[in-house]
Scaffold this active site. Structure first.
Site, PDB file in Angstrom:
ATOM      1  N   ASN A 108     -42.645 -79.152  53.575  1.00 49.62           N
ATOM      2  CA  ASN A 108     -42.167 -80.130  52.526  1.00 49.62           C
ATOM      3  C   ASN A 108     -42.847 -81.350  52.747  1.00 49.62           C
ATOM      4  O   ASN A 108     -43.088 -82.259  51.840  1.00 49.62           O
ATOM      5  CB  ASN A 108     -40.850 -79.967  52.226  1.00 49.62           C
ATOM      6  CG  ASN A 108     -39.921 -79.659  53.240  1.00 49.62           C
ATOM      7  OD1 ASN A 108     -40.138 -80.255  54.312  1.00 49.62           O
ATOM      8  ND2 ASN A 108     -39.017 -78.933  53.359  1.00 49.62           N
ATOM      9  N   ASP A 138     -39.632 -71.841  58.887  1.00 51.90           N
ATOM     10  CA  ASP A 138     -38.371 -72.177  58.225  1.00 51.90           C
ATOM     11  C   ASP A 138     -37.975 -71.745  57.149  1.00 51.90           C
ATOM     12  O   ASP A 138     -36.626 -71.351  56.945  1.00 51.90           O
ATOM     13  CB  ASP A 138     -38.159 -73.709  58.423  1.00 51.90           C
ATOM     14  CG  ASP A 138     -38.147 -74.168  59.696  1.00 51.90           C
ATOM     15  OD1 ASP A 138     -38.017 -73.445  60.714  1.00 51.90           O
ATOM     16  OD2 ASP A 138     -38.375 -75.447  59.935  1.00 51.90           O
ATOM     17  N   GLY A 181     -34.720 -73.314  63.375  1.00 51.17           N
ATOM     18  CA  GLY A 181     -34.645 -73.590  62.123  1.00 51.17           C
ATOM     19  C   GLY A 181     -33.343 -74.763  61.879  1.00 51.17           C
ATOM     20  O   GLY A 181     -32.124 -74.637  62.332  1.00 51.17           O
ATOM     21  N   TYR A 295     -41.045 -72.001  71.652  1.00 51.26           N
ATOM     22  CA  TYR A 295     -42.209 -71.976  70.964  1.00 51.26           C
ATOM     23  C   TYR A 295     -42.778 -70.467  70.910  1.00 51.26           C
ATOM     24  O   TYR A 295     -43.723 -70.195  70.101  1.00 51.26           O
ATOM     25  CB  TYR A 295     -43.336 -72.894  71.414  1.00 51.26           C
ATOM     26  CG  TYR A 295     -42.628 -74.221  71.229  1.00 51.26           C
ATOM     27  CD1 TYR A 295     -43.226 -74.885  70.112  1.00 51.26           C
ATOM     28  CD2 TYR A 295     -41.980 -74.924  72.164  1.00 51.26           C
ATOM     29  CE1 TYR A 295     -42.682 -75.979  69.642  1.00 51.26           C
ATOM     30  CE2 TYR A 295     -41.396 -76.206  72.164  1.00 51.26           C
ATOM     31  CZ  TYR A 295     -41.893 -76.791  70.542  1.00 51.26           C
ATOM     32  OH  TYR A 295     -41.483 -78.100  70.469  1.00 51.26           O
ATOM     33  N   LEU A 296     -42.238 -69.613  71.653  1.00 47.92           N
ATOM     34  CA  LEU A 296     -42.769 -68.216  71.561  1.00 47.92           C
ATOM     35  C   LEU A 296     -42.653 -67.541  70.380  1.00 47.92           C
ATOM     36  O   LEU A 296     -43.569 -66.919  69.701  1.00 47.92           O
ATOM     37  CB  LEU A 296     -41.959 -67.320  72.475  1.00 47.92           C
ATOM     38  CG  LEU A 296     -41.756 -67.661  73.958  1.00 47.92           C
ATOM     39  CD1 LEU A 296     -41.158 -66.724  74.777  1.00 47.92           C
ATOM     40  CD2 LEU A 296     -43.443 -67.682  74.463  1.00 47.92           C
ATOM     41  N   GLN A 297     -41.463 -68.112  69.572  1.00 49.69           N
ATOM     42  CA  GLN A 297     -41.228 -67.440  68.153  1.00 49.69           C
ATOM     43  C   GLN A 297     -42.089 -67.693  67.175  1.00 49.69           C
ATOM     44  O   GLN A 297     -42.344 -67.084  66.114  1.00 49.69           O
ATOM     45  CB  GLN A 297     -39.906 -67.719  67.659  1.00 49.69           C
ATOM     46  CG  GLN A 297     -39.616 -69.016  67.312  1.00 49.69           C
ATOM     47  CD  GLN A 297     -38.187 -69.401  67.268  1.00 49.69           C
ATOM     48  OE1 GLN A 297     -37.287 -68.779  66.966  1.00 49.69           O
ATOM     49  NE2 GLN A 297     -37.748 -70.435  68.321  1.00 49.69           N
ATOM     50  N   ARG A 298     -43.009 -68.965  67.266  1.00 50.70           N
ATOM     51  CA  ARG A 298     -44.048 -69.398  66.247  1.00 50.70           C
ATOM     52  C   ARG A 298     -45.172 -69.144  66.749  1.00 50.70           C
ATOM     53  O   ARG A 298     -46.277 -69.293  66.078  1.00 50.70           O
ATOM     54  CB  ARG A 298     -43.481 -70.720  65.834  1.00 50.70           C
ATOM     55  CG  ARG A 298     -44.296 -71.820  66.711  1.00 50.70           C
ATOM     56  CD  ARG A 298     -44.009 -73.205  66.105  1.00 50.70           C
ATOM     57  NE  ARG A 298     -44.652 -74.202  66.905  1.00 50.70           N
ATOM     58  CZ  ARG A 298     -44.225 -75.482  66.852  1.00 50.70           C
ATOM     59  NH1 ARG A 298     -43.404 -75.801  65.935  1.00 50.70           N
ATOM     60  NH2 ARG A 298     -44.996 -76.289  67.311  1.00 50.70           N
TER      61      ARG A 298
END
Lengths: 404, 404
Positions: A108, A138, A181, A295-298
């Site tokens: 955004n 997110d 998030g 940062y693993l998750q992205r």
């Protein structure tokens, strides 16, 4: 449209599929005979003001396809949040290079940048077509059923919790997994898709859409632990108290703020460690473990939703088509048309820019610590094909002899 | 061997492939006509002393195959480290149930348990065949080229660093990833396999095999940051100072110890946070992020090496064959026979039990902050097929106009 020069850039946090959108723009644009050059700005808007451009027209289609399948922003990204003066500089550079199409892939804040640049071009009478292409793990862009990047990150979170649940079942205790998030709990809620059997974790899910009360949290954990002999908990990094104060600030003495004025929530294990400490000391449970997915998750390479890949490519392609055949600037949005099918529209920039979507009430259970079936139905098709699955032994118990 | 009853159990930390070994034992044993029952003990040795057994003979082969492909210990695990009295109780239960084959899948503590039980059976004249089956993500069992579970965890670590490197390249700064491994640095060293281009991270790797000096660390980070404009660092949770004191204890006030007398290194983000804080405050670098891979690296569902799966199955099968056709107790070990091929042997239990392998000097670079090509050649075939790969844009730079 005369110069035929196109600019594409990537902003904000990288995702597993953001290069699909960049490649979608590049390959689709090359199909239009009025397009002469496709530039990529390095490190988002900062690359524009610095005139750091790559000529993507000189890339091979083979390498573009390989880059498309590579996570993170191949052009580099930035956390710069342009103010009006910054946008003026962007516009000056676009005009100097005779760039007449501007595509910005981001969240955004990026949409807001496109909005301001679009307004300045119009005010200056410069023929610029500006399109915002959605991207954020997110899932907090308004107007979209969901945003590219979210499905792959959600798949990582679901797979991580499926595994953490199995680990926790083998060595029982309490496990706290902290998920990204800031304001929207979608990614944390995705942990629910890692659950298969009724007694599987996550047993509790804490979202930023609900007020986090430490006493209530401890009571929930105690009850779940007594019921299951163990407890797996998903917590959003953005959980906050009734006053809106992030729970992590209870612990952190010095809080780093980025240029957007946001408290640093990621890249630190503090929240998980704080919650684990509370559970240990207050509930007297010995084996309590916390992981911060960070940062693993992205960024994890090798965990991606094929649905997400396809849609991220399509929003890039559609952005070019809207720019070439439409007559307005805007933000490309994803609409769900069936179970499961999507279509794309162009919304006016001011309907998307700077706004934040949070999880709808219908997706959150009455208890506030679980998701609803509506959310499971919403998310499942996004995770794509080939989701790994967990199975259990069903063997019969053997009668005891000594302890009989 | 008359009763035909077999017992299999799983100990220590779960892995992505430990169920392959359990299923390997179960399915291979059913091919022997003298085997009447295959029991699985729930939660390792604790399930033996409590007589908590599942009858695996009543499982379908289809479900066993599905469980084999599921990470974590399907029978449950334990951190109990049996002393001689505990082992006596184990032996009493084995005798009461007329179990004449005991298979224990685990690390060096589990091998030690098998060794003591084996000795007690011999002393009592009870016809027990005891076999230890190797398993540990730490890769620290002596006598083995590598241990089942390590390749899949190594693959996770390599993929995680490949992704973290891409993320860090997009948004430059310092990234610290803390990896499991109390005494052996193999898993941390696996981060090097996530590197593709010469300027990719990890730029620095810190292993427990080398003394960790904070000042040297900060100098290394500063130099790498100046050279690459960013820095990705892999740190073993077990790094320690010259006195052998874990670096994490510099931070942690209260240190939780488990039954083995080990300091808790996993399940907390403290080490990563400490190192990030030092880098920020001492080097004045603003964007510094730390992740602790925690349980994700051993439990993540959907990141597994097919080579690891196959070998984990084979050590289970071979354990049964050694037990049925051999005449000695022992520990199954993996030997490398070619590039790439393995074979299996049975070593005497006292050659494996209670011993710890660490990374050989030939695997660690002179600088102490990188691995050698010998290590890359050692690890690469273990990671299996289908490793995801990262690609870059090669586009030509566009000449500047305004800043010319």
């Amino acid at each position: 449209m005369s110069s035929g020069k196109i600019l594409v850039a990537q902003g904000g946090g990288p995702t597993a599929v953001i290069n699909q959108s960049m490649v979608g723009v590049t390959l689709e644009a090359r199909r239009f005979r009025n397009v002469t050059r496709i530039y990529g700005a390095l490190h988002g808007v900062r690359g524009i003001v610095n005139e750091d451009f790559l000529d993507l027209t000189q890339e091979t289609s083979h390498n573009l396809e390989l880059v498309a399948a590579t996570p993170s922003s191949a052009l580099g990204s930035t956390r710069d949040k342009p103010d009006t003066a910054y946008c003026t500089r962007i516009f000056d550079v676009l005009r100097a290079h005779e760039i007449e199409h501007f595509f910005y892939i981001g969240g955004n804040d990026s949409a807001d940048t496109v909005r301001i640049v679009s307004e300045q071009a119009r005010a200056a009478g410069y023929p610029l077509r500006s399109i915002h292409i959605p991207k954020t793990i997110d899932n907090d862009l308004v107007g979209n059923d969901h945003t590219p990047g979210f499905p792959s990150a959600a798949r990582f979170v679901a797979q991580a919790f499926a595994g953490a649940n199995l680990d926790n079942a083998a060595l029982p205790g309490v496990y706290v997994g902290v998920v990204m998030g800031r304001h929207a709990g979608f990614l944390t809620a995705a942990s629910a898709l890692g659950k298969k059997f009724p007694d599987d974790g996550p047993h509790l899910i804490y979202l930023p859409e609900r007020v986090f009360e430490l006493e209530r949290f401890l009571a929930d954990v105690k009850a779940a632990y007594e019921r299951y002999g163990r407890c797996v908990i998903a917590v959003s990094e953005g959980v906050h108290d009734a006053a809106g104060e992030p729970i992590i600030t209870l612990l952190a003495k010095e809080i780093e703020k980025d240029a957007h004025g946001n408290v640093q929530l990621s890249g630190t294990g503090a929240l998980a460690d704080l919650l684990c400490e509370e559970i240990k000391s207050r509930l007297g449970i010995k084996r309590v473990r916390g992981d911060t997915f960070g940062y693993l998750q992205r960024s994890f390479i090798g965990c991606v939703s094929d649905v997400d890949q396809r849609e991220a490519r399509e929003v890039g392609e559609k952005a070019v088509q809207f720019a070439m055949w439409g007559n307005a600037d805007g933000s490309v949005v994803i609409r769900r048309m069936g179970f499961y099918s999507v279509d794309y529209e162009l919304l006016p920039l001011d309907q998307v820019a700077g706004k934040t979507r949070t999880m709808e009430d219908e997706f959150i259970s009455e208890s506030g610590t679980d998701v609803t079936d509506a959310f499971r139905l919403y998310l499942r098709p996004l995770l794509g094909s080939g989701m790994p699955d967990a199975f259990r032994l069903r063997g019969a118990r053997v009668d005891k002899i000594l302890a009989r």
